[in-house]
Design an enzyme around this catalytic site. Structure first.
Site, short mmCIF file in Angstrom:
data_model
loop_
_atom_site.label_atom_id
_atom_site.label_comp_id
_atom_site.label_asym_id
_atom_site.label_seq_id
_atom_site.Cartn_x
_atom_site.Cartn_y
_atom_site.Cartn_z
CE1 TYR A 1 47.40 71.71 47.63
CE2 TYR A 1 47.46 73.19 49.52
CZ TYR A 1 48.08 72.27 48.69
OH TYR A 1 49.39 71.91 48.92
CD1 TRP B 1 50.64 68.26 49.88
CD2 TRP B 1 49.36 67.79 51.66
NE1 TRP B 1 49.90 69.38 50.17
CE2 TRP B 1 49.11 69.12 51.25
CE3 TRP B 1 48.67 67.27 52.74
CZ2 TRP B 1 48.19 69.94 51.90
CZ3 TRP B 1 47.75 68.09 53.40
CH2 TRP B 1 47.51 69.40 52.97
N1 LIG Z 1 52.46 66.79 46.83
C1 LIG Z 1 53.21 67.86 47.05
O1 LIG Z 1 53.69 68.13 48.16
C2 LIG Z 1 53.47 68.78 45.91
C3 LIG Z 1 54.50 69.73 45.96
C4 LIG Z 1 54.73 70.52 44.84
C5 LIG Z 1 53.91 70.38 43.73
N2 LIG Z 1 52.90 69.48 43.75
C6 LIG Z 1 52.03 69.26 42.59
O2 LIG Z 1 52.86 68.89 41.53
C7 LIG Z 1 52.30 69.35 40.32
C8 LIG Z 1 53.36 70.22 39.63
O3 LIG Z 1 53.60 71.37 40.44
P1 LIG Z 1 54.74 72.41 40.01
O4 LIG Z 1 54.72 73.56 40.91
O5 LIG Z 1 56.00 71.67 39.84
O6 LIG Z 1 54.13 72.81 38.61
P2 LIG Z 1 54.59 73.79 37.45
O7 LIG Z 1 56.02 74.12 37.61
O8 LIG Z 1 53.60 74.87 37.35
O9 LIG Z 1 54.43 72.83 36.18
C9 LIG Z 1 53.20 72.29 35.82
C10 LIG Z 1 53.47 70.93 35.18
O10 LIG Z 1 52.25 70.28 34.93
C11 LIG Z 1 52.20 69.89 33.54
N3 LIG Z 1 50.82 69.93 33.10
C12 LIG Z 1 50.00 71.01 33.07
N4 LIG Z 1 48.78 70.62 32.63
C13 LIG Z 1 48.86 69.29 32.36
C14 LIG Z 1 47.93 68.33 31.88
N5 LIG Z 1 46.66 68.66 31.58
N6 LIG Z 1 48.36 67.07 31.72
C15 LIG Z 1 49.63 66.72 32.00
N7 LIG Z 1 50.54 67.59 32.47
C16 LIG Z 1 50.15 68.86 32.65
C17 LIG Z 1 53.08 70.88 32.85
O11 LIG Z 1 53.54 70.32 31.66
P3 LIG Z 1 53.26 71.04 30.22
O12 LIG Z 1 54.43 71.95 30.00
O13 LIG Z 1 53.23 69.88 29.30
O14 LIG Z 1 51.95 71.76 30.33
C18 LIG Z 1 54.21 71.03 33.86
O15 LIG Z 1 55.10 69.95 33.77
C19 LIG Z 1 51.04 70.08 40.71
O16 LIG Z 1 49.96 69.15 40.63
C20 LIG Z 1 51.28 70.48 42.14
O17 LIG Z 1 50.10 70.68 42.86
C21 LIG Z 1 52.68 68.68 44.81
#
Ligand SMILES: NC(=O)c1ccc[n+]([C@@H]2O[C@H](COP(=O)([O-])OP(=O)(O)OC[C@H]3O[C@@H](n4cnc5c(N)ncnc54)[C@H](OP(=O)(O)O)[C@@H]3O)[C@@H](O)[C@H]2O)c1
Length: 421
Positions: A114, A350
């Site tokens: 990260y 981000w």
């Molecule tokens: N850019 C930013 O500022 C920002 C902010 C927040 C989050 N994020 C990113 O957004 C993503 C989601 O974060 P979150 O906190 O919302 O996550 P979360 O609530 O933990 O949920 C994880 C998500 O990822 C899916 N997933 C897990 N493994 C996968 C795979 N191999 N292929 C496809 N989908 C998969 C899950 O779906 P299933 O139920 O199908 O496993 C679920 O929809 C992460 O990559 C996180 O780092 C980025």
């Protein structure tokens, strides 16, 4: 705008951008008996004698924390240790953490993958976790904007939230309104709902009736996107991975306000294209510039790989694709033809970068808005599962917490795991 502490007219106060804090505390090995002298609380501190609720009344001298000394697989490198709490001073507060989620970024950070790297100190290293809500349990005499009982979140990432207590300066905290906001909603507000909020507002000037499509729709961000879009009058097409209990997930996302929930497999069928066209027919967009029909104006990509390619194929003219996650760990490939002939735009987003590059007052307005939406029932808690945080340290407790972190990093988790202290 000054980044020093100040009083704002709103219920929320935003303070300076605290840079990754280093604690010069001594970690106590698990096997050692606790022998820490009681923290010296200056007589000027207004603390520990108030009736501000659980946690107040007794000056803690140490806290349990999930720490790591090197990057690696979280279940290999995390250790549960007892850490002395630095004594309260006139310019600091003591807080008791209430809840802290286990987010994908937390896992990536521990893996060393990260962009925000913690500062490792010589004793316990760094503390895991970037998000969480805490209650002020003592405030030094120079603290003007916080009082015992207030709820606060860390102003910056990288502080380490998987712990029971901490000492902060006022500038390192943001005070949250408590009315109508649960501790789980507060603990999970600063990453996912803020990301959803910004992505819906900043890339396309959406009008009520416009259609947004997203993959990873059951993620924390995805659930927030659905609810904010519903509250603001936008329609959502929500793509999730298929699973045995897909009907339960479909019902959950629909209850949040999703207009359409489809699986990755359905994404390329003519039936899906027809459903999306029908949904977009009332859009204000004349995105298909030749036919004058509505079209999908905005896409959010949490997954990457083939899933993102399929989203792009469903976009209308002049639409935007915003990538914020890479859950499949596969690169993005865009079909060239729609990219050229539909004039598509692709962006990355981000939240941490946005926070660092925007005036604090904008973040303040966003958090006030979101807390208001929570209080009105427009933004519900993410689907979550409780992991009781350690009450003390010990190998059994450590194994239990590490197992929870390991599980949280797996796909098809069904809910976001949240440490409740
Ligand atoms: N850019 C930013 O500022 C920002 C902010 C927040 C989050 N994020 C990113 O957004 C993503 C989601 O974060 P979150 O906190 O919302 O996550 P979360 O609530 O933990 O949920 C994880 C998500 O990822 C899916 N997933 C897990 N493994 C996968 C795979 N191999 N292929 C496809 N989908 C998969 C899950 O779906 P299933 O139920 O199908 O496993 C679920 O929809 C992460 O990559 C996180 O780092 C980025």
């Amino acid at each position: 705008m000054s980044r020093s502490a100040r009083t704002l007219p709103s219920t929320l106060r935003i303070h300076a951008l605290a840079r990754h804090l280093t604690h010069h505390n001594l970690a106590i090995p698990l096997a050692s008996p606790l022998a820490i002298p009681a923290a010296a609380i200056p007589s000027s501190a207004h603390a520990y004698s108030t009736n501000a609720g659980a946690g107040a009344g007794v000056a803690p001298t140490s806290y349990a924390a999930l720490t790591y000394k090197q990057f690696g697989n979280p279940t290999d490198v995390l250790r549960l240790v007892q850490v002395p709490l630095p004594p309260l001073t006139s310019s600091t507060v003591h807080v008791r953490f209430l809840a802290s989620p286990i987010n994908p970024a937390d896992i990536n950070q521990i893996q060393g993958a990260y962009p925000i790297k913690p500062t490792f100190n010589d004793t316990f290293g760094a503390i895991g976790g970037n998000e969480g809500v805490a209650e002020v349990i003592a405030a030094g005499s120079d603290i003007k904007g916080l009082k015992v009982g207030d709820w606060v979140i860390p102003e910056d990432s990288g502080f380490g939230t998987w712990r029971t207590h901490a000492r902060f300066t006022e500038a390192e905290l943001i005070k949250l309104p408590k009315e109508g906001v649960s501790k789980i909603a507060a603990a999970t507000i600063s990453v996912n709902p803020c990301t959803a909020y910004r992505m819906l507002k900043d890339f396309v000037d959406l009008k009520p009736g416009d259609v947004v499509i997203q993959n990873g729709a059951n993620s924390g961000v995805g659930q927030a996107v659905i609810q904010l879009a519903k509250a603001w009058g936008f329609k959502t097409v929500n793509v999730v991975r298929d699973r045995p209990n897909i009907d339960d997930l479909r019902a959950h996302l629909t209850s949040l306000g999703a207009d359409l929930v489809i699986t990755e497999q359905d994404l390329r069928t003519p039936e899906t294209a027809a459903k999306i066209k029908a949904l977009a027919a009332t859009s204000n967009d004349d995105g298909d510039y030749k036919k004058g029909g509505g079209s999908v104006k905005l896409a959010f990509n949490c997954v990457g790989g083939q899933s993102a390619t399929n989203l792009v194929r469903l976009l209308g003219h002049d639409a935007h694709l915003v990538t914020y996650g890479a859950m499949s760990r596969t690169p993005l490939t865009f079909p060239t033809s729609p990219f050229i002939f539909k004039n598509l735009s692709c962006h990355g987003f981000w939240m941490a970068r946005w926070n660092a590059r925007h005036d604090n007052s904008l973040r303040e307005r966003m958090l006030v808005d979101l807390c208001g939406m929570i209080a009105k029932g427009q933004l519900r808690e993410v689907r979550w599962g409780k992991v009781g945080f350690a009450k003390g340290v010990g190998k059994e407790e450590e194994s239990r917490l590490l197992a929870a972190v390991g599980k949280a990093g797996e796909g098809f988790a069904g809910e976001k795991k949240v440490f409740v202290m």
